[in-house]
Motif scaffolding. Structure first.
Motif, PDB file in Angstrom:
ATOM      1  N   ASP A 148      45.678  58.169  27.177  1.00 20.90           N
ATOM      2  CA  ASP A 148      45.589  59.352  26.305  1.00 20.90           C
ATOM      3  C   ASP A 148      45.224  59.034  24.863  1.00 20.90           C
ATOM      4  OD1 ASP A 148      46.275  61.038  28.434  1.00 20.90           O
ATOM      5  OD2 ASP A 148      48.424  60.777  28.047  1.00 20.90           O
ATOM      6  N   ARG A 149      44.662  57.871  24.603  1.00 17.22           N
ATOM      7  CA  ARG A 149      44.192  57.585  23.246  1.00 17.22           C
ATOM      8  C   ARG A 149      42.950  58.426  22.946  1.00 17.22           C
ATOM      9  NH1 ARG A 149      44.082  53.996  19.046  1.00 17.22           N
ATOM     10  NH2 ARG A 149      45.853  52.834  19.874  1.00 17.22           N
ATOM     11  N   SER A 150      42.821  58.886  21.697  1.00 24.89           N
ATOM     12  CA  SER A 150      41.665  59.696  21.302  1.00 24.89           C
ATOM     13  C   SER A 150      40.368  58.898  21.428  1.00 24.89           C
ATOM     14  CB  SER A 150      41.820  60.184  19.859  1.00 24.89           C
ATOM     15  OG  SER A 150      42.938  61.047  19.739  1.00 24.89           O
ATOM     16  N   LEU A 151      39.345  59.551  21.969  1.00 29.04           N
ATOM     17  CA  LEU A 151      38.046  58.901  22.182  1.00 29.04           C
ATOM     18  C   LEU A 151      36.924  59.806  21.708  1.00 29.04           C
ATOM     19  CD1 LEU A 151      38.485  57.592  25.862  1.00 29.04           C
ATOM     20  CD2 LEU A 151      38.745  56.265  23.766  1.00 29.04           C
ATOM     21  N   GLN A 152      35.764  59.214  21.545  1.00 28.27           N
ATOM     22  CA  GLN A 152      34.565  60.010  21.319  1.00 28.27           C
ATOM     23  C   GLN A 152      34.238  60.769  22.607  1.00 28.27           C
ATOM     24  OE1 GLN A 152      31.448  57.438  19.896  1.00 28.27           O
ATOM     25  NE2 GLN A 152      32.706  56.597  18.243  1.00 28.27           N
ATOM     26  N   ASP A 153      33.512  61.859  22.459  1.00 26.67           N
ATOM     27  CA  ASP A 153      33.291  62.763  23.587  1.00 26.67           C
ATOM     28  C   ASP A 153      32.556  62.124  24.757  1.00 26.67           C
ATOM     29  OD1 ASP A 153      34.583  64.778  22.261  1.00 26.67           O
ATOM     30  OD2 ASP A 153      32.746  65.632  21.410  1.00 26.67           O
ATOM     31  N   SER A 154      31.766  61.111  24.530  1.00 25.44           N
ATOM     32  CA  SER A 154      30.938  60.549  25.604  1.00 25.44           C
ATOM     33  C   SER A 154      31.649  59.468  26.411  1.00 25.44           C
ATOM     34  CB  SER A 154      29.648  59.962  25.016  1.00 25.44           C
ATOM     35  OG  SER A 154      29.947  58.979  24.036  1.00 25.44           O
ATOM     36  N   TYR A 155      32.920  59.199  26.111  1.00 29.01           N
ATOM     37  CA  TYR A 155      33.647  58.122  26.800  1.00 29.01           C
ATOM     38  C   TYR A 155      34.877  58.662  27.524  1.00 29.01           C
ATOM     39  CZ  TYR A 155      30.756  55.157  23.832  1.00 29.01           C
ATOM     40  OH  TYR A 155      29.694  54.562  23.203  1.00 29.01           O
ATOM     41  N   SER A 156      35.352  57.870  28.509  1.00 26.61           N
ATOM     42  CA  SER A 156      36.525  58.263  29.291  1.00 26.61           C
ATOM     43  C   SER A 156      37.670  57.259  29.197  1.00 26.61           C
ATOM     44  CB  SER A 156      36.146  58.433  30.768  1.00 26.61           C
ATOM     45  OG  SER A 156      35.150  59.420  30.937  1.00 26.61           O
ATOM     46  N   TYR A 157      37.380  56.030  28.698  1.00 27.59           N
ATOM     47  CA  TYR A 157      38.407  54.984  28.651  1.00 27.59           C
ATOM     48  C   TYR A 157      38.328  54.257  27.320  1.00 27.59           C
ATOM     49  CZ  TYR A 157      38.085  55.950  33.623  1.00 27.59           C
ATOM     50  OH  TYR A 157      38.034  56.592  34.837  1.00 27.59           O
ATOM     51  N   CYS A 158      39.488  53.773  26.846  1.00 23.43           N
ATOM     52  CA  CYS A 158      39.528  53.093  25.552  1.00 23.43           C
ATOM     53  C   CYS A 158      39.389  51.588  25.689  1.00 23.43           C
ATOM     54  CB  CYS A 158      40.833  53.433  24.828  1.00 23.43           C
ATOM     55  SG  CYS A 158      42.303  52.698  25.592  1.00 23.43           S
ATOM     56  N   SER A 159      39.542  51.058  26.903  1.00 18.07           N
ATOM     57  CA  SER A 159      39.514  49.605  27.087  1.00 18.07           C
ATOM     58  C   SER A 159      39.122  49.264  28.518  1.00 18.07           C
ATOM     59  CB  SER A 159      40.886  49.001  26.766  1.00 18.07           C
ATOM     60  OG  SER A 159      41.861  49.493  27.679  1.00 18.07           O
ATOM     61  N   VAL A 160      38.829  47.993  28.722  1.00 14.17           N
ATOM     62  CA  VAL A 160      38.522  47.507  30.068  1.00 14.17           C
ATOM     63  C   VAL A 160      39.728  47.677  30.981  1.00 14.17           C
ATOM     64  CG1 VAL A 160      37.942  45.449  31.410  1.00 14.17           C
ATOM     65  CG2 VAL A 160      36.793  45.878  29.217  1.00 14.17           C
ATOM     66  N   ALA A 161      40.922  47.381  30.471  1.00 11.74           N
ATOM     67  CA  ALA A 161      42.134  47.487  31.278  1.00 11.74           C
ATOM     68  C   ALA A 161      42.376  48.918  31.740  1.00 11.74           C
ATOM     69  CB  ALA A 161      43.340  46.980  30.491  1.00 11.74           C
ATOM     70  N   CYS A 162      42.140  49.886  30.851  1.00 10.72           N
ATOM     71  CA  CYS A 162      42.358  51.286  31.222  1.00 10.72           C
ATOM     72  C   CYS A 162      41.392  51.719  32.315  1.00 10.72           C
ATOM     73  CB  CYS A 162      42.209  52.176  30.000  1.00 10.72           C
ATOM     74  SG  CYS A 162      43.650  52.144  28.895  1.00 10.72           S
ATOM     75  N   LYS A 163      40.142  51.303  32.210  1.00  8.70           N
ATOM     76  CA  LYS A 163      39.201  51.684  33.264  1.00  8.70           C
ATOM     77  C   LYS A 163      39.557  50.992  34.573  1.00  8.70           C
ATOM     78  CE  LYS A 163      34.577  52.069  34.903  1.00  8.70           C
ATOM     79  NZ  LYS A 163      33.136  52.134  34.649  1.00  8.70           N
ATOM     80  N   ALA A 164      39.944  49.733  34.515  1.00  6.57           N
ATOM     81  CA  ALA A 164      40.301  49.001  35.730  1.00  6.57           C
ATOM     82  C   ALA A 164      41.485  49.667  36.430  1.00  6.57           C
ATOM     83  CB  ALA A 164      40.632  47.551  35.397  1.00  6.57           C
ATOM     84  N   ASP A 165      42.502  50.055  35.658  1.00  9.37           N
ATOM     85  CA  ASP A 165      43.670  50.710  36.254  1.00  9.37           C
ATOM     86  C   ASP A 165      43.291  52.037  36.897  1.00  9.37           C
ATOM     87  OD1 ASP A 165      45.260  48.626  35.465  1.00  9.37           O
ATOM     88  OD2 ASP A 165      45.990  49.605  33.640  1.00  9.37           O
ATOM     89  N   ALA A 166      42.446  52.808  36.207  1.00  7.67           N
ATOM     90  CA  ALA A 166      42.043  54.108  36.733  1.00  7.67           C
ATOM     91  C   ALA A 166      41.209  53.956  38.003  1.00  7.67           C
ATOM     92  CB  ALA A 166      41.263  54.879  35.672  1.00  7.67           C
ATOM     93  N   ALA A 167      40.275  52.997  37.986  1.00  7.13           N
ATOM     94  CA  ALA A 167      39.416  52.788  39.147  1.00  7.13           C
ATOM     95  C   ALA A 167      40.216  52.341  40.362  1.00  7.13           C
ATOM     96  CB  ALA A 167      38.340  51.758  38.809  1.00  7.13           C
ATOM     97  N   ILE A 168      41.216  51.497  40.144  1.00  8.82           N
ATOM     98  CA  ILE A 168      42.039  51.007  41.254  1.00  8.82           C
ATOM     99  C   ILE A 168      42.912  52.134  41.808  1.00  8.82           C
ATOM    100  CG2 ILE A 168      43.988  49.484  41.794  1.00  8.82           C
ATOM    101  CD1 ILE A 168      42.655  47.436  39.930  1.00  8.82           C
ATOM    102  N   ARG A 169      43.429  52.993  40.924  1.00 11.11           N
ATOM    103  CA  ARG A 169      44.205  54.143  41.406  1.00 11.11           C
ATOM    104  C   ARG A 169      43.326  55.074  42.242  1.00 11.11           C
ATOM    105  NH1 ARG A 169      46.180  54.330  36.094  1.00 11.11           N
ATOM    106  NH2 ARG A 169      44.847  56.129  35.683  1.00 11.11           N
TER     107      ARG A 169
END
Length: 214
Positions: A129-150
């Protein structure tokens, strides 16, 4: 070229090691040398090394790491980042927010502490839930990895549930088909038993002999 797309519900060993490694600490193998901080990650060995470890042993370095796949780790606002170009060769980093450091586009490796989540206030990381620019969905590699695995794990559970339910719904029809097949086989066997078998074999008539010509 992307080497891993995280389509299976498990992080590769090198990614687990990369995200948990402590960088920018002294290298124990080269404690007596200057500039010995570990700011390189060896994908082949799943561990952090210093610049002296990456030099060939023939040139006074640490040995074999110079022939391995190495990732340069950098620091940005007291957190570890990596060049997008380097990481993209090993992992799909699309939708991870990038930053510019010394003319290079980088991504954060891990989540960063935040005073409070920004959920509901504009675009935010799908994991933390960290604030991001509109064109992105993840703030870090770890966050994307966790989401993709879920997502991959959820997809497997849904697929398993669909297969189980389908098997249950097909079970009555399969039982009926098997019973019908068994009945057909039994009827065929009975019909074979009812075929009369003649005990006498018709013999072929002999060739008639013509009377001798007078």
């Amino acid at each position: 070229m992307v080497g891993y797309d995280l389509s299976v519900p498990q992080k590769p060993a090198w990614l687990e090691a990369l995200l948990s490694e402590k960088f920018f600490v002294p290298c124990t193998k080269h404690a007596a040398l200057k500039k010995n901080e570990r700011n390189v990650f060896c994908v082949d060995c799943n561990g952090g090394v210093c610049q002296h470890c990456c030099v060939s042993s023939s040139r006074g370095g640490g040995g074999h790491h110079h022939t391995h796949c190495l990732l340069q780790i950098r620091r940005y606002v007291y957190h570890d980042v990596i060049r997008l170009q380097d990481m993209q060769r090993l992992l799909d980093c699309s939708q991870v927010q990038t930053y510019i450091i010394n003319s290079s586009r980088v991504v954060f490796l891990n989540q960063r502490p935040q005073p409070r989540p920004s959920k509901g206030l504009g675009n935010a990381c799908a994991t933390c839930d960290r604030s991001l620019q509109d064109s992105y969905s993840y703030c870090s590699v770890a966050c994307k990895a966790d989401a993709a695995i879920r997502q991959a794990a959820g997809h497997r559970r849904r697929l398993s549930l669909v297969i189980t339910n389908s098997s249950k719904s097909l079970l009555p029809s399969l039982k009926k088909a098997a019973a019908a097949k068994l009945l057909d086989m039994k009827e065929e066997e009975e019909s074979l038993r009812l075929v009369p078998v003649s005990s006498s074999v018709k013999r072929r008539k002999g060739i008639p002999h013509r009377s001798p010509v007078c």
